[in-house]
Design a protein around this motif. Structure first.
Motif, PDB file in Angstrom:
ATOM      1  N   PRO A 148       0.829  -1.214   0.000  1.00  0.00           N
ATOM      2  CA  PRO A 148       0.000   0.000   0.000  1.00  0.00           C
ATOM      3  C   PRO A 148       0.860   1.261   0.000  1.00  0.00           C
ATOM      4  O   PRO A 148       1.869   1.343   0.716  1.00  0.00           O
ATOM      5  CB  PRO A 148      -0.797  -0.130   1.306  1.00  0.00           C
ATOM      6  CG  PRO A 148      -0.780  -1.582   1.632  1.00  0.00           C
ATOM      7  CD  PRO A 148       0.533  -2.103   1.139  1.00  0.00           C
ATOM      8  N   ASP A 149       0.469   2.234  -0.803  1.00  0.00           N
ATOM      9  CA  ASP A 149       1.244   3.465  -0.917  1.00  0.00           C
ATOM     10  C   ASP A 149       1.412   4.158   0.429  1.00  0.00           C
ATOM     11  O   ASP A 149       2.482   4.705   0.731  1.00  0.00           O
ATOM     12  CB  ASP A 149       0.561   4.429  -1.903  1.00  0.00           C
ATOM     13  CG  ASP A 149       0.664   3.948  -3.344  1.00  0.00           C
ATOM     14  OD1 ASP A 149       1.503   3.067  -3.619  1.00  0.00           O
ATOM     15  OD2 ASP A 149      -0.097   4.453  -4.184  1.00  0.00           O
ATOM     16  N   SER A 150       0.370   4.142   1.238  1.00  0.00           N
ATOM     17  CA  SER A 150       0.434   4.833   2.537  1.00  0.00           C
ATOM     18  C   SER A 150       1.492   4.197   3.438  1.00  0.00           C
ATOM     19  O   SER A 150       2.222   4.896   4.152  1.00  0.00           O
ATOM     20  CB  SER A 150      -0.928   4.811   3.228  1.00  0.00           C
ATOM     21  OG  SER A 150      -1.370   3.476   3.422  1.00  0.00           O
ATOM     22  N   PHE A 151       1.593   2.874   3.390  1.00  0.00           N
ATOM     23  CA  PHE A 151       2.607   2.179   4.195  1.00  0.00           C
ATOM     24  C   PHE A 151       4.004   2.521   3.699  1.00  0.00           C
ATOM     25  O   PHE A 151       4.909   2.813   4.494  1.00  0.00           O
ATOM     26  CB  PHE A 151       2.390   0.666   4.129  1.00  0.00           C
ATOM     27  CG  PHE A 151       3.510  -0.126   4.748  1.00  0.00           C
ATOM     28  CD1 PHE A 151       3.578  -0.278   6.115  1.00  0.00           C
ATOM     29  CD2 PHE A 151       4.495  -0.691   3.946  1.00  0.00           C
ATOM     30  CE1 PHE A 151       4.630  -0.994   6.698  1.00  0.00           C
ATOM     31  CE2 PHE A 151       5.542  -1.398   4.517  1.00  0.00           C
ATOM     32  CZ  PHE A 151       5.608  -1.548   5.892  1.00  0.00           C
ATOM     33  N   VAL A 152       4.208   2.491   2.381  1.00  0.00           N
ATOM     34  CA  VAL A 152       5.519   2.782   1.812  1.00  0.00           C
ATOM     35  C   VAL A 152       5.939   4.209   2.134  1.00  0.00           C
ATOM     36  O   VAL A 152       7.108   4.477   2.458  1.00  0.00           O
ATOM     37  CB  VAL A 152       5.519   2.532   0.292  1.00  0.00           C
ATOM     38  CG1 VAL A 152       6.840   2.974  -0.333  1.00  0.00           C
ATOM     39  CG2 VAL A 152       5.259   1.062  -0.007  1.00  0.00           C
ATOM     40  N   GLU A 153       5.002   5.136   2.064  1.00  0.00           N
ATOM     41  CA  GLU A 153       5.324   6.531   2.378  1.00  0.00           C
ATOM     42  C   GLU A 153       5.764   6.682   3.829  1.00  0.00           C
ATOM     43  O   GLU A 153       6.735   7.400   4.125  1.00  0.00           O
ATOM     44  CB  GLU A 153       4.108   7.413   2.094  1.00  0.00           C
ATOM     45  CG  GLU A 153       3.824   7.598   0.603  1.00  0.00           C
ATOM     46  CD  GLU A 153       2.520   8.335   0.355  1.00  0.00           C
ATOM     47  OE1 GLU A 153       1.893   8.786   1.346  1.00  0.00           O
ATOM     48  OE2 GLU A 153       2.134   8.458  -0.824  1.00  0.00           O
TER      49      GLU A 153
END
Length: 275
Positions: A148-153
């Motif tokens: 998930p993008d939010s986790f990677v960010e």
């Protein structure tokens, strides 16, 4: 003060226009006394009006990044300057950068390595200083597109020390290998590049050994520009090379138990909390 700074570049199939930006940036620096180009491609490379400052070494094969630089920093150690720059063939900068880093080293006698802020060609921060990686950290970096993008960010925000906004130097064992400004004498304590790493992870291994022997510093008050593709995260072959290097790295330093990693990262997180 007049400085005599030597430089090594390991060249392998970089676009000639990009490479020329690098060489001209170095030639325009009055502090740079000698530039050694290790031509791992084996073919012809451009000639420059260098005033006799460039020497080209062509191995009989592509020997890799660390081994290429070792041809200079190890085999020509006695004729290096007091400061030596390990420089990628895809960076450019103004003429004051090398002098400013030498001044920093003079002002910080415990420093064995200094790496400036690294910007992309459009001015974005490439975050040259990071935490020392765990196996899980590198897994997230390599396979971020499946997460998930939010986790990677959130992950990158911490791992890349993105919240560090100060102009003061920051000591860490994980620094970008694209522009490593070295105190020559520290190499006798830290050792040279570990040639088990053909490419990738060798800069982390190298900078953390220097950080143990003296100190490895991120210097955000000085900056350079860097063309970068991050191919190891995009292409299968490069990803396999990266995984192979990561296995060698964690076999050397520890997969789960790495007390130095724990201490360095705890200190960096503490600095982030107070910045």
């Amino acid at each position: 003060m007049d400085y005599k700074i030597t430089v090594s570049i390991v060249y392998y199939d970089t676009d000639f226009n990009v490479f020329s930006e690098t060489v001209n940036s170095l030639l325009n620096s009055s502090c740079v006394s000698r530039i050694y180009i290790v031509n791992n491609s084996g073919g012809e490379i451009p000639q420059y009006d260098d005033g006799g400052r460039i020497e080209i070494i062509t191995p009989d094969r592509n020997i890799g990044f660390g081994a290429g630089h070792n041809l200079i920093i190890r085999d020509r150690y006695d004729i290096l300057g007091d400061y030596h720059l390990i420089c990628n063939p895809d960076v450019y900068f103004d003429g004051d950068v090398t002098r400013n880093l030498a001044v920093f080293m003079d002002s910080n006698p415990d420093a064995g390595l200094a790496v400036p802020k690294v910007l992309s060609v459009n001015g974005e921060n490439q975050y040259a200083a990071k935490l020392l990686p765990t196996p899980a950290d590198l897994a997230v970096r390599m396979f971020h597109q499946y997460l998930p993008d939010s986790f990677v960010e959130r992950f990158n925000r911490l791992y890349e020390l993105q919240d560090y906004s100060g102009d003061k130097s920051l000591r860490t064992g994980n620094l970008s290998g694209c522009f490593m400004f070295l105190r020559k004498s520290v190499l006798k304590k830290s050792g040279f590049f570990d040639e088990r790493f053909f490419i990738l992870m060798e800069d982390i291994d190298f900078s953390r050994r220097i950080n143990t022997a003296a100190g490895s510093y991120y210097v955000p008050s000085v900056f350079i520009y860097h063309h970068r593709g991050r191919g190891s995260y995009k292409y299968f072959k490069q990803r396999m090379i990266h995984i192979n290097s990561a296995i060698k790295y964690f076999n050397k330093w520890g997969w789960v138990f790495d007390s130095e990693r724990k201490s360095v990262n705890r200190s960096l997180i503490s600095v982030l909390g107070s910045s």
